[in-house]
Motif scaffolding. Sequence first.
Motif, PDB file in Angstrom:
ATOM      1  N   ASP A  55      57.526  -0.310  30.114  1.00 59.20           N
ATOM      2  CA  ASP A  55      57.237   1.078  29.716  1.00 59.20           C
ATOM      3  C   ASP A  55      56.899   1.211  28.238  1.00 59.20           C
ATOM      4  N   VAL A  56      56.630   0.087  27.586  1.00 57.04           N
ATOM      5  CA  VAL A  56      56.298   0.135  26.157  1.00 57.04           C
ATOM      6  C   VAL A  56      54.849   0.572  25.981  1.00 57.04           C
ATOM      7  N   GLU A  57      54.633   1.551  25.135  1.00 53.49           N
ATOM      8  CA  GLU A  57      53.278   2.025  24.885  1.00 53.49           C
ATOM      9  C   GLU A  57      52.433   0.900  24.281  1.00 53.49           C
ATOM     10  N   GLY A  58      51.241   0.749  24.799  1.00 48.74           N
ATOM     11  CA  GLY A  58      50.333  -0.276  24.303  1.00 48.74           C
ATOM     12  C   GLY A  58      50.502  -1.634  24.959  1.00 48.74           C
ATOM     13  N   VAL A  59      51.449  -1.739  25.915  1.00 45.76           N
ATOM     14  CA  VAL A  59      51.694  -3.009  26.622  1.00 45.76           C
ATOM     15  C   VAL A  59      51.473  -2.802  28.112  1.00 45.76           C
ATOM     16  N   GLN A  60      50.872  -3.778  28.755  1.00 47.72           N
ATOM     17  CA  GLN A  60      50.730  -3.764  30.202  1.00 47.72           C
ATOM     18  C   GLN A  60      51.226  -5.094  30.760  1.00 47.72           C
ATOM     19  N   ILE A  61      51.634  -5.082  32.025  1.00 53.36           N
ATOM     20  CA  ILE A  61      52.090  -6.291  32.698  1.00 53.36           C
ATOM     21  C   ILE A  61      51.034  -6.696  33.716  1.00 53.36           C
ATOM     22  N   LEU A  62      50.345  -7.784  33.455  1.00 57.24           N
ATOM     23  CA  LEU A  62      49.375  -8.305  34.408  1.00 57.24           C
ATOM     24  C   LEU A  62      50.134  -9.088  35.475  1.00 57.24           C
ATOM     25  N   SER A  63      49.712  -8.937  36.724  1.00 56.33           N
ATOM     26  CA  SER A  63      50.474  -9.546  37.810  1.00 56.33           C
ATOM     27  C   SER A  63      49.544 -10.003  38.910  1.00 56.33           C
ATOM     28  N   ALA A  64      49.910 -11.121  39.550  1.00 52.08           N
ATOM     29  CA  ALA A  64      49.159 -11.629  40.695  1.00 52.08           C
ATOM     30  C   ALA A  64      50.082 -12.503  41.527  1.00 52.08           C
ATOM     31  N   PRO A  65      49.813 -12.638  42.831  1.00 48.11           N
ATOM     32  CA  PRO A  65      50.623 -13.530  43.668  1.00 48.11           C
ATOM     33  C   PRO A  65      50.639 -14.943  43.108  1.00 48.11           C
ATOM     34  N   ASN A  66      51.750 -15.634  43.365  1.00 47.99           N
ATOM     35  CA  ASN A  66      51.982 -16.935  42.740  1.00 47.99           C
ATOM     36  C   ASN A  66      52.495 -17.915  43.787  1.00 47.99           C
ATOM     37  N   ASN A  67      52.209 -19.214  43.600  1.00 37.15           N
ATOM     38  CA  ASN A  67      52.757 -20.208  44.535  1.00 37.15           C
ATOM     39  C   ASN A  67      53.921 -20.994  43.937  1.00 37.15           C
ATOM     40  N   ASP A  68      54.524 -20.442  42.881  1.00 33.91           N
ATOM     41  CA  ASP A  68      55.754 -21.011  42.321  1.00 33.91           C
ATOM     42  C   ASP A  68      56.899 -20.659  43.260  1.00 33.91           C
ATOM     43  N   LEU A  69      57.498 -21.657  43.887  1.00 28.45           N
ATOM     44  CA  LEU A  69      58.520 -21.417  44.902  1.00 28.45           C
ATOM     45  C   LEU A  69      59.886 -21.793  44.346  1.00 28.45           C
ATOM     46  N   LEU A  70      60.804 -20.840  44.407  1.00 27.93           N
ATOM     47  CA  LEU A  70      62.181 -21.073  43.964  1.00 27.93           C
ATOM     48  C   LEU A  70      63.051 -21.262  45.193  1.00 27.93           C
ATOM     49  N   GLN A  71      63.895 -22.293  45.166  1.00 33.83           N
ATOM     50  CA  GLN A  71      64.661 -22.646  46.355  1.00 33.83           C
ATOM     51  C   GLN A  71      66.041 -23.170  45.977  1.00 33.83           C
ATOM     52  N   VAL A  72      66.922 -23.219  46.971  1.00 37.52           N
ATOM     53  CA  VAL A  72      68.203 -23.884  46.842  1.00 37.52           C
ATOM     54  C   VAL A  72      68.041 -25.277  47.437  1.00 37.52           C
ATOM     55  N   THR A  73      68.177 -26.294  46.606  1.00 39.24           N
ATOM     56  CA  THR A  73      68.005 -27.681  47.051  1.00 39.24           C
ATOM     57  C   THR A  73      69.376 -28.307  47.286  1.00 39.24           C
ATOM     58  N   ILE A  74      69.517 -28.944  48.433  1.00 35.35           N
ATOM     59  CA  ILE A  74      70.815 -29.452  48.883  1.00 35.35           C
ATOM     60  C   ILE A  74      70.753 -30.971  49.007  1.00 35.35           C
ATOM     61  N   ASN A  75      71.709 -31.661  48.448  1.00 32.77           N
ATOM     62  CA  ASN A  75      71.775 -33.120  48.543  1.00 32.77           C
ATOM     63  C   ASN A  75      72.245 -33.494  49.952  1.00 32.77           C
ATOM     64  N   THR A  76      71.326 -33.992  50.757  1.00 34.87           N
ATOM     65  CA  THR A  76      71.624 -34.271  52.169  1.00 34.87           C
ATOM     66  C   THR A  76      72.488 -35.508  52.361  1.00 34.87           C
ATOM     67  N   GLU A  77      72.780 -36.227  51.279  1.00 32.47           N
ATOM     68  CA  GLU A  77      73.649 -37.406  51.368  1.00 32.47           C
ATOM     69  C   GLU A  77      75.079 -37.112  50.917  1.00 32.47           C
ATOM     70  N   SER A  78      75.312 -35.901  50.431  1.00 36.96           N
ATOM     71  CA  SER A  78      76.610 -35.548  49.856  1.00 36.96           C
ATOM     72  C   SER A  78      77.417 -34.716  50.855  1.00 36.96           C
ATOM     73  N   ALA A  79      78.594 -35.218  51.253  1.00 36.46           N
ATOM     74  CA  ALA A  79      79.450 -34.485  52.195  1.00 36.46           C
ATOM     75  C   ALA A  79      79.952 -33.191  51.547  1.00 36.46           C
ATOM     76  N   PRO A  80      80.037 -32.078  52.304  1.00 37.88           N
ATOM     77  CA  PRO A  80      79.757 -31.952  53.737  1.00 37.88           C
ATOM     78  C   PRO A  80      78.307 -31.608  54.050  1.00 37.88           C
ATOM     79  N   PHE A  81      77.429 -31.675  53.007  1.00 39.56           N
ATOM     80  CA  PHE A  81      76.037 -31.263  53.195  1.00 39.56           C
ATOM     81  C   PHE A  81      75.213 -32.309  53.937  1.00 39.56           C
TER      82      PHE A  81
END
Length: 537
Positions: free
Chosen positions: A288-314
């Motif tokens: 909401d700052v005067e003189g500033v705009q936020i440019l935006s577009a869809p992105n393929n940056d994917l944020l995820q929870v990564t789980i160690n499949t070798e670590s019990a109990p995972f």
Amino acid sequence: MKTHPSRMRSRLASAAAATTAAALMFTGCAASAQSESSGGADELTVAITAYPSSWDQDFVAFDLIALMLHKNVYPFMVDYDVAEVEGGRILDTENIIPTWAESFESEDGQNWELKIREDAVFPSGNPITAEDVKWSKDRAFAAQANVAGVYSMIGLTSPDQITVVDERTVRFAQEWPSALSPQIQALALFVYDSKMLQEHATEDDPWAQDWVAQNPADGGYFVVNDFTPGQEIVLEANPDYPADNGAQIDTIRFKVVSDTASAAVQLREGDVDVAMGLSSPEIDDLADVEGVQILSAPNNDLLQVTINTESAPFDDPQVRQALAYAMPYDQIIESVYGGEARRPESLVPIDMPGYDDSRYEYDQDLDRAADLLESAGVEDLQLDFVYQAESAEQERIAILVQDALSEIGVTADPTPLDPATLGERRAAGDIPIQITSGQNWVNDVEYLVNNQYKTGAFLNYSRYSNPVVDANVEAARTVTDPTERNELWSEIQEQFANDVPAIPLVQPDFRLPVADHVGGFVQPVDGLLRFNFFTAD
């Protein structure tokens, strides 16, 4: 300030004759017509939080500021076209256009011929020739770093596979046909002014690595006019750039600031026109700052929870599935990103060709999550939930996940790690569960799986191994038909949904705060802004 050495040399005039560029095999790319000298006007000042660690693209590591600058100043032979997606403009990874190339084509997807535009020149005045391409790629193979690494994915493993045909023509003979070839070359097919670099080579440093690290070897959309290490870099539109996607702004001034908070303040006060690297909350504060705009577009940056499949109990898939049912997907999108994000229903990003959301069934269902934990015999589970220390978004997500998991009897303690420690522990493979995020430089499932989910992959933080995934990505190596490839990708995504090596949470939109007179923004699917598209109205 330093003046770049090539600025003191004579400059050859660029030819005005138009050339026709042939369509790239497998891309459907239209020819890129030659234009007059880069035409825009005025100047933009861009706040960045660090000076590039090196100007040498063959050796620079995970320095996104350096790689972004390289993409703007190096002469790349090809680059991505532009597409409209959901009201925004993004780089089109399915259409690769010639830039300094006149054409780049293949009859079989394995043997490629590059023809350089007639009268193409470096800023030094030296012509851009086939010998420059050959020397540059010989240098890349000698480095055995960035370019050599990605070239191996398309069957380019030796400099002998790259040969000079004539002054303007180079052939690339891959070991196999690959659908990745156009995108890999968009990433890797940049050229050094070999005559200039050889003037700075020594017996101990035959590729002039020491000199290039400190001095930009430019000649792309922009040339480097001045630079003060640690403080400022000034780019000027390259008057010899021949294609129709040349720079629209005469001057881009990159100003090094201490941190993103300082960048936000300077944008707010009108001292800079673009502020890079800001967090989502910092961007929200500028909305909401005067003189500033936020440019935006869809992105393929994917944020995820990564789980160690070798670590019990995972190591039990039921436990990983339980966590997937517990995640507060919608709350993350609304609370952390204010709705400026999309929810992927696959470990393949939404806009990646082959994305298949029919395999993923995990909406938030706490009762189902609790039942799965009980079936797995897990109770009173306590874990350190690791995230990147400087990331305000990841901190907020970690707190939301902590609250959600507490509802099913899991105690998840948000655990911030500094980048150095995080890198060390990821390399050691001893983080049971963590937030990860990233943007694939090549927008293709083959590239993603080879880097993140194939057995032993460099970025396989989940320590995941699945024979179907490994077999399918290996089979895809020589498959160029999109339908056949998508069938392989669908099977891989089914395995991901069953095994849950990671939980896809959100794809935040790419948002860039700028002054209100800035336009022309194109979202970079590889995370590297092309400033040639920017305008100043």
